[in-house]
Design a protein around this motif. Structure first.
Motif, PDB file in Angstrom:
ATOM      1  N   ALA A 167       0.830  -1.205   0.000  1.00 23.95           N
ATOM      2  CA  ALA A 167       0.000   0.000   0.000  1.00 23.95           C
ATOM      3  C   ALA A 167       0.863   1.252   0.000  1.00 23.95           C
ATOM      4  CB  ALA A 167      -0.924  -0.006   1.212  1.00 23.95           C
ATOM      5  N   PHE A 168       1.981   1.190   0.689  1.00 27.26           N
ATOM      6  CA  PHE A 168       2.898   2.326   0.781  1.00 27.26           C
ATOM      7  C   PHE A 168       3.702   2.510  -0.498  1.00 27.26           C
ATOM      8  CE2 PHE A 168       6.908   3.969   3.177  1.00 27.26           C
ATOM      9  CZ  PHE A 168       6.613   5.271   2.805  1.00 27.26           C
ATOM     10  N   ALA A 169       4.145   1.390  -1.073  1.00 29.25           N
ATOM     11  CA  ALA A 169       5.130   1.454  -2.165  1.00 29.25           C
ATOM     12  C   ALA A 169       4.532   1.473  -3.560  1.00 29.25           C
ATOM     13  CB  ALA A 169       6.092   0.260  -2.048  1.00 29.25           C
ATOM     14  N   GLU A 170       3.273   1.074  -3.708  1.00 27.66           N
ATOM     15  CA  GLU A 170       2.690   1.002  -5.040  1.00 27.66           C
ATOM     16  C   GLU A 170       2.630   2.371  -5.705  1.00 27.66           C
ATOM     17  OE1 GLU A 170      -1.070  -0.936  -4.694  1.00 27.66           O
ATOM     18  OE2 GLU A 170      -0.242  -2.924  -5.107  1.00 27.66           O
ATOM     19  N   ALA A 171       2.511   2.361  -7.029  1.00 22.25           N
ATOM     20  CA  ALA A 171       2.524   3.583  -7.828  1.00 22.25           C
ATOM     21  C   ALA A 171       1.382   4.514  -7.450  1.00 22.25           C
ATOM     22  CB  ALA A 171       2.424   3.233  -9.306  1.00 22.25           C
ATOM     23  N   THR A 172       1.631   5.811  -7.605  1.00 25.69           N
ATOM     24  CA  THR A 172       0.595   6.819  -7.404  1.00 25.69           C
ATOM     25  C   THR A 172       0.420   7.696  -8.635  1.00 25.69           C
ATOM     26  OG1 THR A 172       2.180   8.402  -6.474  1.00 25.69           O
ATOM     27  CG2 THR A 172       1.069   6.937  -4.925  1.00 25.69           C
ATOM     28  N   ASN A 173       1.369   7.640  -9.565  1.00 20.32           N
ATOM     29  CA  ASN A 173       1.349   8.595 -10.676  1.00 20.32           C
ATOM     30  C   ASN A 173       0.142   8.435 -11.588  1.00 20.32           C
ATOM     31  OD1 ASN A 173       3.259   6.240 -11.187  1.00 20.32           O
ATOM     32  ND2 ASN A 173       2.865   6.888 -13.283  1.00 20.32           N
ATOM     33  N   ASN A 176      -0.304   2.590 -17.060  1.00 12.71           N
ATOM     34  CA  ASN A 176      -1.388   2.959 -17.942  1.00 12.71           C
ATOM     35  C   ASN A 176      -0.890   3.783 -19.123  1.00 12.71           C
ATOM     36  OD1 ASN A 176      -4.042   2.825 -18.576  1.00 12.71           O
ATOM     37  ND2 ASN A 176      -4.767   3.952 -16.786  1.00 12.71           N
ATOM     38  N   ILE A 177      -1.559   3.670 -20.271  1.00 12.83           N
ATOM     39  CA  ILE A 177      -1.261   4.509 -21.414  1.00 12.83           C
ATOM     40  C   ILE A 177      -2.199   5.703 -21.355  1.00 12.83           C
ATOM     41  CG2 ILE A 177      -1.306   4.674 -23.935  1.00 12.83           C
ATOM     42  CD1 ILE A 177      -0.652   1.730 -24.050  1.00 12.83           C
ATOM     43  N   LEU A 178      -1.641   6.889 -21.235  1.00 11.61           N
ATOM     44  CA  LEU A 178      -2.445   8.096 -21.139  1.00 11.61           C
ATOM     45  C   LEU A 178      -2.137   9.012 -22.314  1.00 11.61           C
ATOM     46  CD1 LEU A 178      -2.073   8.889 -17.334  1.00 11.61           C
ATOM     47  CD2 LEU A 178      -4.003   7.822 -18.473  1.00 11.61           C
ATOM     48  N   VAL A 179      -3.168   9.501 -22.999  1.00 11.52           N
ATOM     49  CA  VAL A 179      -2.999  10.450 -24.082  1.00 11.52           C
ATOM     50  C   VAL A 179      -3.291  11.824 -23.515  1.00 11.52           C
ATOM     51  CG1 VAL A 179      -3.752  11.147 -26.379  1.00 11.52           C
ATOM     52  CG2 VAL A 179      -3.688   8.723 -25.759  1.00 11.52           C
ATOM     53  N   LEU A 180      -2.265  12.646 -23.325  1.00 12.87           N
ATOM     54  CA  LEU A 180      -2.410  13.952 -22.714  1.00 12.87           C
ATOM     55  C   LEU A 180      -2.068  15.039 -23.712  1.00 12.87           C
ATOM     56  CD1 LEU A 180      -0.648  13.281 -19.289  1.00 12.87           C
ATOM     57  CD2 LEU A 180      -3.064  13.068 -19.812  1.00 12.87           C
ATOM     58  N   ASP A 181      -2.833  16.159 -23.639  1.00  8.40           N
ATOM     59  CA  ASP A 181      -2.537  17.300 -24.498  1.00  8.40           C
ATOM     60  C   ASP A 181      -1.282  18.008 -24.031  1.00  8.40           C
ATOM     61  OD1 ASP A 181      -6.050  18.071 -24.785  1.00  8.40           O
ATOM     62  OD2 ASP A 181      -4.764  16.846 -26.064  1.00  8.40           O
ATOM     63  N   GLU A 182      -1.057  17.982 -22.694  1.00  3.90           N
ATOM     64  CA  GLU A 182       0.121  18.627 -22.155  1.00  3.90           C
ATOM     65  C   GLU A 182       1.141  17.572 -21.724  1.00  3.90           C
ATOM     66  OE1 GLU A 182      -2.929  18.119 -18.948  1.00  3.90           O
ATOM     67  OE2 GLU A 182      -2.890  18.932 -20.941  1.00  3.90           O
ATOM     68  N   GLU A 183       2.238  18.022 -21.200  1.00  8.84           N
ATOM     69  CA  GLU A 183       3.325  17.139 -20.805  1.00  8.84           C
ATOM     70  C   GLU A 183       2.887  16.241 -19.655  1.00  8.84           C
ATOM     71  OE1 GLU A 183       7.496  18.276 -19.149  1.00  8.84           O
ATOM     72  OE2 GLU A 183       7.306  19.039 -21.182  1.00  8.84           O
ATOM     73  N   VAL A 184       3.242  14.962 -19.719  1.00 12.75           N
ATOM     74  CA  VAL A 184       2.875  14.026 -18.664  1.00 12.75           C
ATOM     75  C   VAL A 184       3.690  14.326 -17.413  1.00 12.75           C
ATOM     76  CG1 VAL A 184       2.796  11.593 -18.004  1.00 12.75           C
ATOM     77  CG2 VAL A 184       2.321  12.256 -20.357  1.00 12.75           C
ATOM     78  N   ILE A 185       3.037  14.236 -16.248  1.00 16.99           N
ATOM     79  CA  ILE A 185       3.749  14.464 -14.990  1.00 16.99           C
ATOM     80  C   ILE A 185       4.857  13.439 -14.840  1.00 16.99           C
ATOM     81  CG2 ILE A 185       3.477  14.391 -12.466  1.00 16.99           C
ATOM     82  CD1 ILE A 185       0.648  15.319 -12.820  1.00 16.99           C
ATOM     83  N   ASP A 186       6.000  13.887 -14.341  1.00 16.42           N
ATOM     84  CA  ASP A 186       7.106  12.961 -14.103  1.00 16.42           C
ATOM     85  C   ASP A 186       6.663  11.849 -13.177  1.00 16.42           C
ATOM     86  OD1 ASP A 186       9.629  15.549 -13.986  1.00 16.42           O
ATOM     87  OD2 ASP A 186       8.776  14.432 -15.663  1.00 16.42           O
ATOM     88  N   ASN A 187       7.117  10.638 -13.445  1.00 23.21           N
ATOM     89  CA  ASN A 187       6.818   9.520 -12.550  1.00 23.21           C
ATOM     90  C   ASN A 187       7.381   9.785 -11.174  1.00 23.21           C
ATOM     91  OD1 ASN A 187       5.555   8.130 -14.553  1.00 23.21           O
ATOM     92  ND2 ASN A 187       7.322   6.875 -15.081  1.00 23.21           N
ATOM     93  N   THR A 188       6.539   9.586 -10.149  1.00 22.57           N
ATOM     94  CA  THR A 188       7.001   9.798  -8.782  1.00 22.57           C
ATOM     95  C   THR A 188       7.148   8.490  -8.027  1.00 22.57           C
ATOM     96  OG1 THR A 188       4.713  10.109  -8.057  1.00 22.57           O
ATOM     97  CG2 THR A 188       5.964  12.080  -8.629  1.00 22.57           C
ATOM     98  N   GLU A 189       6.585   7.420  -8.570  1.00 21.41           N
ATOM     99  CA  GLU A 189       6.688   6.136  -7.903  1.00 21.41           C
ATOM    100  C   GLU A 189       6.847   5.046  -8.954  1.00 21.41           C
ATOM    101  OE1 GLU A 189       5.997   8.324  -4.532  1.00 21.41           O
ATOM    102  OE2 GLU A 189       6.851   6.353  -4.806  1.00 21.41           O
ATOM    103  N   SER A 190       7.210   3.838  -8.517  1.00 22.49           N
ATOM    104  CA  SER A 190       7.286   2.723  -9.446  1.00 22.49           C
ATOM    105  C   SER A 190       5.884   2.287  -9.821  1.00 22.49           C
ATOM    106  CB  SER A 190       8.039   1.549  -8.804  1.00 22.49           C
ATOM    107  OG  SER A 190       7.384   1.121  -7.657  1.00 22.49           O
ATOM    108  N   VAL A 191       5.701   1.853 -11.084  1.00 27.74           N
ATOM    109  CA  VAL A 191       4.401   1.408 -11.560  1.00 27.74           C
ATOM    110  C   VAL A 191       4.269  -0.072 -11.274  1.00 27.74           C
ATOM    111  CG1 VAL A 191       2.916   1.242 -13.582  1.00 27.74           C
ATOM    112  CG2 VAL A 191       4.480   3.173 -13.353  1.00 27.74           C
ATOM    113  N   THR A 192       3.093  -0.503 -10.790  1.00 33.59           N
ATOM    114  CA  THR A 192       3.012  -1.852 -10.267  1.00 33.59           C
ATOM    115  C   THR A 192       1.920  -2.709 -10.886  1.00 33.59           C
ATOM    116  OG1 THR A 192       1.536  -1.087  -8.527  1.00 33.59           O
ATOM    117  CG2 THR A 192       3.878  -1.082  -8.044  1.00 33.59           C
ATOM    118  N   VAL A 193       1.060  -2.148 -11.745  1.00 34.11           N
ATOM    119  CA  VAL A 193      -0.014  -2.942 -12.317  1.00 34.11           C
ATOM    120  C   VAL A 193      -0.039  -2.764 -13.823  1.00 34.11           C
ATOM    121  CG1 VAL A 193      -1.473  -2.847 -10.264  1.00 34.11           C
ATOM    122  CG2 VAL A 193      -1.649  -1.050 -11.967  1.00 34.11           C
ATOM    123  N   ILE A 194      -0.669  -3.727 -14.507  1.00 34.17           N
ATOM    124  CA  ILE A 194      -0.799  -3.650 -15.950  1.00 34.17           C
ATOM    125  C   ILE A 194      -2.277  -3.480 -16.275  1.00 34.17           C
ATOM    126  CG2 ILE A 194      -0.307  -4.777 -18.155  1.00 34.17           C
ATOM    127  CD1 ILE A 194       1.789  -6.420 -16.755  1.00 34.17           C
TER     128      ILE A 194
END
Length: 255
Positions: free
Chosen positions: A18-24, A203-221
């Motif tokens: 719960a603590f370590a999973e991705a939040t981005n 996740n694959i996100l289509v954003l008009d602006e720049e994607v926020i820098d990753n702040t945590e490791s990604v853990t799910v597909i």
């Protein structure tokens, strides 16, 4: 005095995840949904997501959840009422800064919490010099601050254990449980890094602006959104059609 792991290992594992999973991914979705262009909220928002997940796991396992406030900062910690162990979540860099500021006029709530921990004290010459210069009422102020923050739960706490995340490239790669005495000398440590989820694709996100820098490791597909699949198929088909038209044109010119 040591870390007794008064909760079973499966609960430890769930709390670490719960603590370590991705939040981005969640932060990005919030940013898009509410049109928050600057992303200034992402650090506090990431902690809110972590605290929410930690709270859910704690409640599911009949642990007491404490939501406390220190100045403008609110945080969640978890109390095992049977052992009196209070689990406080932080990152290594933040904890290191707090430790260096021990003895300053401003008392951080980590300083206050460690006043609840006892244990043998072994000071080197530098530490002896430091603590001999502390005001006489410093220890009293720390205890008073701990009482103020914890309120009615103060008598229930026997010791405070810090759950500390190590980061690399803004991704949590390790977690340790650390127990300090009131001088922030390390008394005991347990490595809980085996419970940190392995890095996976996000996740694959289509954003008009720049994607926020990753702040945590990604853990799910997660599943790729259908709209993205359709767009990808359209472009692939369009490219194939244009390629075929070009080949047909070349063939006509050569005939």
């Amino acid at each position: 005095m040591n870390i007794t792991s008064g909760i079973n290992q499966s609960v430890v594992g769930d709390l670490v995840k719960a603590f370590a999973e991705a939040t981005n991914d969640v932060v990005n979705e919030i940013k898009q949904e509410y049109g928050l262009d600057t992303g200034n909220f992402k650090n506090g928002g990431a902690w809110d997501i972590r605290f929410r997940r930690i709270k859910q796991i704690a409640l599911e396992n009949k642990l007491l959840v404490l939501t406390k406030r220190r100045g403008i900062w609110s945080f969640v910690c978890v109390l095992n009422e049977i052992t009196g162990d209070l689990y406080v979540f932080t990152k290594e860099k933040n904890l290191d800064i707090v430790i260096k500021n021990l003895g300053n006029k401003k008392i951080h709530y980590f300083h206050a919490f460690t006043s609840l921990n006892s244990g043998p004290v072994e000071l080197d010459n530098q530490q002896t010099s430091l603590f001999s210069t502390l005001p006489e009422d410093y220890e009293t102020k720390r205890i008073q601050e701990a009482q103020k923050i914890l309120g009615e739960e103060y008598p229930l706490v026997n010791q405070v254990i810090f759950i500390v995340a190590q980061e690399e490239d803004r991704k949590i790669v390790g977690v340790e449980a650390k127990l300090y005495n009131r001088f922030f000398e390390l008394l005991d440590v347990e490595n809980w890094s085996s419970f940190v989820p392995e890095e996976q694709y996000g996740n694959i996100l289509v954003l008009d602006e720049e994607v926020i820098d990753n702040t945590e490791s990604v853990t799910v597909i997660p599943k790729v959104k259908q709209s993205i699949k359709k767009r990808k198929t359209y472009f692939e088909n369009d490219i194939a059609t244009k390629k075929q038209e070009k080949e047909d044109l070349i063939e006509e010119e050569n005939s």
